[in-house]
Design an enzyme around this catalytic site. Structure first.
Site, mmCIF file in Angstrom:
data_model
loop_
_atom_site.group_PDB
_atom_site.id
_atom_site.type_symbol
_atom_site.label_atom_id
_atom_site.label_comp_id
_atom_site.label_asym_id
_atom_site.label_seq_id
_atom_site.Cartn_x
_atom_site.Cartn_y
_atom_site.Cartn_z
ATOM 1 C CB SER A 132 -0.966 -0.158 1.178
ATOM 2 O OG SER A 132 -0.933 0.911 2.023
ATOM 3 C CG LEU A 133 0.981 4.114 -2.519
ATOM 4 C CD1 LEU A 133 0.131 4.901 -3.513
ATOM 5 C CD2 LEU A 133 2.459 4.312 -2.822
ATOM 6 C CD GLU A 161 2.055 7.762 -11.605
ATOM 7 O OE1 GLU A 161 1.291 6.827 -11.869
ATOM 8 O OE2 GLU A 161 3.270 7.744 -11.866
ATOM 9 C CE LYS A 197 -3.695 6.249 -3.066
ATOM 10 N NZ LYS A 197 -4.824 5.309 -3.195
ATOM 11 N NE ARG A 229 -3.171 -4.913 -1.543
ATOM 12 C CZ ARG A 229 -3.487 -3.637 -1.703
ATOM 13 N NH1 ARG A 229 -4.714 -3.246 -1.541
ATOM 14 N NH2 ARG A 229 -2.565 -2.757 -2.023
ATOM 15 C CD GLU A 253 -6.114 1.453 -8.399
ATOM 16 O OE1 GLU A 253 -4.980 0.920 -8.305
ATOM 17 O OE2 GLU A 253 -6.804 1.755 -7.419
ATOM 18 C CE LYS A 308 3.661 5.844 -8.687
ATOM 19 N NZ LYS A 308 3.184 5.067 -9.842
ATOM 20 C CE LYS A 345 -6.598 8.647 0.688
ATOM 21 N NZ LYS A 345 -7.303 7.531 0.049
HETATM 22 S S1 IVH Z 1 2.102 3.066 -7.277
HETATM 23 C C1 IVH Z 1 2.240 0.547 -3.449
HETATM 24 N N1 IVH Z 1 0.556 4.701 -8.565
HETATM 25 O O1 IVH Z 1 -2.998 3.009 -4.503
HETATM 26 C C2 IVH Z 1 2.936 0.199 -4.700
HETATM 27 N N2 IVH Z 1 -0.461 3.259 -6.987
HETATM 28 O O2 IVH Z 1 -2.790 3.050 -1.622
HETATM 29 C C3 IVH Z 1 3.087 1.333 -5.632
HETATM 30 N N3 IVH Z 1 -2.890 3.520 -6.843
HETATM 31 O O3 IVH Z 1 -2.553 -0.416 -4.137
HETATM 32 C C4 IVH Z 1 1.801 1.763 -6.156
HETATM 33 N N4 IVH Z 1 -3.089 5.091 -8.366
HETATM 34 O O4 IVH Z 1 -3.703 0.331 -6.258
HETATM 35 C C5 IVH Z 1 0.611 3.733 -7.630
HETATM 36 N N5 IVH Z 1 -0.672 6.215 -9.809
HETATM 37 C C6 IVH Z 1 -0.628 5.252 -8.903
HETATM 38 C C7 IVH Z 1 -1.771 4.764 -8.257
HETATM 39 C C8 IVH Z 1 -1.646 3.772 -7.290
HETATM 40 C C9 IVH Z 1 -3.734 4.316 -7.510
HETATM 41 C C10 IVH Z 1 -3.309 2.562 -5.790
HETATM 42 C C11 IVH Z 1 -2.682 1.202 -5.893
HETATM 43 C C12 IVH Z 1 -2.205 0.855 -4.508
HETATM 44 C C13 IVH Z 1 -2.900 1.881 -3.677
HETATM 45 C C14 IVH Z 1 -2.115 2.172 -2.435
#
Ligand code: IVH
Length: 333
Positions: A3-4, A37, A39, A60, A98, A216, A240
């Site tokens: 997750s992030l 980018e 989310k 997942r 996604e 990132k 967010k």
């Molecule tokens: S990069 C965690 N880029 O957010 C591994 N994730 O909260 C790196 N998500 O499970 C993920 N937009 O499904 C990345 N532009 C984006 C994203 C993104 C949505 C989702 C992803 C992840 C979740 C984590």
């Protein structure tokens, strides 16, 4: 699938940039390139391509083990099942992205479900999840989902010529994937902040829902060096947008009495934070308004802060209502 880490303030992004610089041992004069980018608000999938064919795609799952949904993913128009530019394609690679449902498709789907007297989906994200987890791929196909790629693991590429996240996204786009966009490359916080500000208004009319941005580290070498904790990579953070809306549950209906004796129904809800204040009581204005909304004790409701001050119920999530729940009785005395 990790997750992030999440940030709600620019200062938290600044602190994260500082930690990246320290952990990455970057000197003060070394530029740190970041990619920003959207989310996407859907569900994460990982797809494997062998010799240019989609061979496996998973979501997942339970956290330990993913769930294969290859056939269903194969019905998504924007996810190529066959890559044509065969020469530049590595034998095996993984694309992550996604699966989302556009707002237009979500509205159309709910309209159809309503006509069929079936339960509706509360958000495009729930609709995307429900549509991908179907036993029959034809149902998924009819739901017209979308796939947006946001990363790729190209380590087994025959030529090790990928050094940045940006390059990977560009390569994926060339191979026919729909890739995270709009996006920018930034070298300072002002640039990141400018994208966040711009996207905060643009996202409202964008065909697909997003709830923030992801920032990132661009360099794959630095990403590798930073690594991850048990839950989140250190090389990325999600910003967010503070929600103007939140879901909560109606605990009881209270009546407030004015000096003239007029009674006003008030929904007492489980405490919920919206934009920094805790909401406990929501004015329902009148019995007519309560009946129009059809709010019942135990209901999950969506609360919105009108003009960012006065909370109001904008929606009752009927899909979460117990089927035997009766309408609220109107007090006789
Ligand atoms: S990069 C965690 N880029 O957010 C591994 N994730 O909260 C790196 N998500 O499970 C993920 N937009 O499904 C990345 N532009 C984006 C994203 C993104 C949505 C989702 C992803 C992840 C979740 C984590």
């Amino acid at each position: 699938m990790l997750s992030l880490q999440k940030a709600y303030q620019i200062s938290e992004i600044e602190a994260w940039i500082q930690s990246v610089r320290e952990l990455g041992k970057l000197s003060a004069s070394t530029p740190l390139v970041l990619v920003v980018e959207p989310k996407w608000d859907g569900l994460a999938v990982a797809c494997h391509y062998r010799h240019g064919h989609l061979v496996a795609g998973a979501i997942r799952g339970d956290g330990q083990q993913g769930q294969l949904v290859t056939a269903n993913l194969g019905t998504i128009q924007s996810l190529p099942v066959e890559l044509t530019k065969q020469n530049s394609i590595p034998q095996l690679f993984e694309v992550r992205g996604e699966v989302v449902m556009s707002r237009a498709q979500f509205d159309a789907l709910n309209e159809t479900l309503e006509k069929q007297h079936k339960p509706l989906f509360s958000t495009p994200r729930n609709a995307a999840t429900g549509s991908l987890r179907q036993k029959n791929p034809q149902v998924t196909a009819d739901r017209k989902l979308d796939f947006i790629a946001y990363s790729g693991l190209l380590s087994e590429a025959p030529r090790e010529d990928f050094s940045s996240h940006w390059q990977i996204l560009e390569q994926l786009a060339q191979w026919g994937f729909q890739v995270s966009a709009p996006r920018v490359r930034c070298e300072n916080i002002d640039c990141v902040k400018a994208f966040i500000d711009k996207w905060s208004s643009e996202r409202k009319t964008f065909p697909i829902e997003t709830d923030g941005v992801v920032i990132k580290v661009d360099s794959l070498a630095l990403q590798h060096q930073l690594g991850a904790t048990a839950k989140t990579p250190r090389w990325a953070i999600a910003y967010k947008y503070t929600p103007q809306q939140a879901e909560t549950v109606v605990e009881t209906i209270d009546y407030s009495r004015s000096s003239s004796g007029r009674l006003t129904p008030i929904a007492v809800v489980s405490p919920v934070m919206i934009n920094g204040t805790t909401i406990r009581r929501v004015n329902l204005h009148s019995l007519e308004e309560m009946a129009r909304l059809d709010v019942r004790v135990g209901d999950t409701v969506v609360i919105h802060k009108a003009g960012e001050i006065i909370p109001q119920i904008v929606d009752v999530v009927k899909t979460k209502r117990h089927p035997r729940k009766r309408p609220e009785p109107i007090p006789k005395q």
